[in-house]
Design a protein around this motif. Structure first.
Motif, PDB file in Angstrom:
ATOM      1  N   UNK A 120     -23.504  79.842 -67.938  1.00 32.33           N
ATOM      2  CA  UNK A 120     -23.820  79.734 -66.515  1.00 32.33           C
ATOM      3  C   UNK A 120     -22.784  80.449 -65.666  1.00 32.33           C
ATOM      4  N   UNK A 121     -21.514  80.329 -66.027  1.00 31.55           N
ATOM      5  CA  UNK A 121     -20.441  80.977 -65.279  1.00 31.55           C
ATOM      6  C   UNK A 121     -20.597  82.499 -65.324  1.00 31.55           C
ATOM      7  N   UNK A 122     -21.006  83.010 -66.497  1.00 36.57           N
ATOM      8  CA  UNK A 122     -21.191  84.459 -66.621  1.00 36.57           C
ATOM      9  C   UNK A 122     -22.372  84.948 -65.795  1.00 36.57           C
ATOM     10  N   UNK A 123     -23.413  84.126 -65.706  1.00 39.36           N
ATOM     11  CA  UNK A 123     -24.614  84.541 -64.988  1.00 39.36           C
ATOM     12  C   UNK A 123     -24.491  84.380 -63.484  1.00 39.36           C
ATOM     13  N   UNK A 124     -23.466  83.653 -63.021  1.00 36.85           N
ATOM     14  CA  UNK A 124     -23.268  83.526 -61.581  1.00 36.85           C
ATOM     15  C   UNK A 124     -23.027  84.897 -60.947  1.00 36.85           C
ATOM     16  N   UNK A 125     -22.451  85.799 -61.737  1.00 39.22           N
ATOM     17  CA  UNK A 125     -22.204  87.146 -61.225  1.00 39.22           C
ATOM     18  C   UNK A 125     -23.457  87.889 -60.835  1.00 39.22           C
ATOM     19  N   UNK A 126     -24.623  87.491 -61.365  1.00 37.48           N
ATOM     20  CA  UNK A 126     -25.881  88.116 -60.962  1.00 37.48           C
ATOM     21  C   UNK A 126     -26.308  87.681 -59.571  1.00 37.48           C
ATOM     22  N   UNK A 127     -25.805  86.554 -59.110  1.00 42.17           N
ATOM     23  CA  UNK A 127     -26.243  86.004 -57.824  1.00 42.17           C
ATOM     24  C   UNK A 127     -25.247  86.241 -56.704  1.00 42.17           C
TER      25      UNK A 127
END
Length: 287
Positions: A120-127
């Motif tokens: 989840x922490x890695x995918x926050x960068x997409x938002x």
């Protein structure tokens, strides 16, 4: 002699009308997408007067004037700008693919506490747009003494592209058969060897990802202007800005510079186009 019977389905308008409409829509979209590029290339071989008087005319006869390219090669360090852009783009892509694949392998292959949080922490960068942290990034680069260098751009772009790389490559990692990796481990392969065994199987995904992260890096103006505005580290996109002025713009030179900036992207796309199509269509056709 009996005539072959025509299938009723073959006479239905939907049998040929639907593909025709689909191709018409796709053809129209393609024309709208490439028309500005064609205009930029055509007008780059004209003088400023011909650009405004006959923007849609071919650069032949009296309209042909390579003054824009002459200005670019005489008044700018075009090859230095091109080399900087290539180093930044290719270096960033290499780090994004390498660390993205390694992270995706770890998150999909191993079960450990906190794995969901890390994903989840890695995918926050997409938002969250990375430009929101421009001031903090600039302070960090100054503290590391990396301001006005291409290394600062490579680091920022690598961090910018990693979330997408982790997201895309994780999906492909899950499609690699576990039996293949288990067989390699039984043969004595360590985890690094297993990883490099999996990577070649993901070439379509890697090529697709490389194309998608390459375009925003190559075309970016914000971070080169903030982090590396100096002449020695100036990129091709930033170099084109010197022909834009508050009271006067050299349109011939500007369009020539933009044409030279388009060429490497087209070459890289042609190199990876087959792998790109395979990556986009992976999983849509059953074997």
């Amino acid at each position: 002699m009996a005539q072959p019977k025509t299938s009723p389905n073959a006479l239905r308008p939907s049998r040929w009308l639907t593909p025709l409409l689909v191709h018409a829509v796709l053809g129209s979209y393609t024309l709208v997408a490439i028309a500005p590029v064609i205009l930029v290339v055509l007008n780059s071989f004209k003088g400023s007067q011909a650009i405004f008087q006959q923007p849609y005319a071919l650069p032949i006869g009296a309209n042909f004037d390579p003054i824009g390219y002459t200005t670019v090669f005489e008044q700018t360090a075009i090859f230095r700008y091109l080399g900087n852009s290539l180093m930044v783009t290719l270096g960033s892509i290499l780090l994004i693919l390498l660390f993205g694949a390694m992270t995706a392998f770890g998150l999909t292959e191993y079960r450990f506490r906190g794995r969901g949080f890390l994903t989840l922490y890695a995918l926050i960068g997409l938002m969250i747009p990375i430009r929101l942290a421009t001031v903090s990034i600039l302070k960090l680069m100054v503290a590391l003494n990396l301001q006005d260098t291409i290394w600062s751009l490579i680091m920022v772009y690598s961090a910018q592209g990693l979330p997408m790389a982790i997201f895309v490559l994780s999906q492909y990692m899950r499609q690699v058969p576990s039996d293949l990796k288990d067989a390699a481990r039984l043969d004595g392969a360590n985890e690094y060897q297993v990883f490099w065994l999996v990577v070649p199987l993901m070439r379509p995904a890697l090529a697709t990802l490389a194309i998608f992260v390459m375009l925003p890096i190559w075309n970016d103006l914000w971070f080169p202007l903030v982090l590396a505005p100096g002449e020695a580290s100036r990129t091709l996109t930033l170099g084109a800005q010197q022909f834009l002025g508050q009271f006067q713009t050299d349109w011939s030179a500007l369009l020539a510079m933009l044409t030279l900036a388009i060429a490497p992207v087209l070459v890289l796309y042609l190199i990876f186009s087959r792998q790109l199509i395979r990556g986009l269509t992976a999983g849509t056709v059953k074997g």
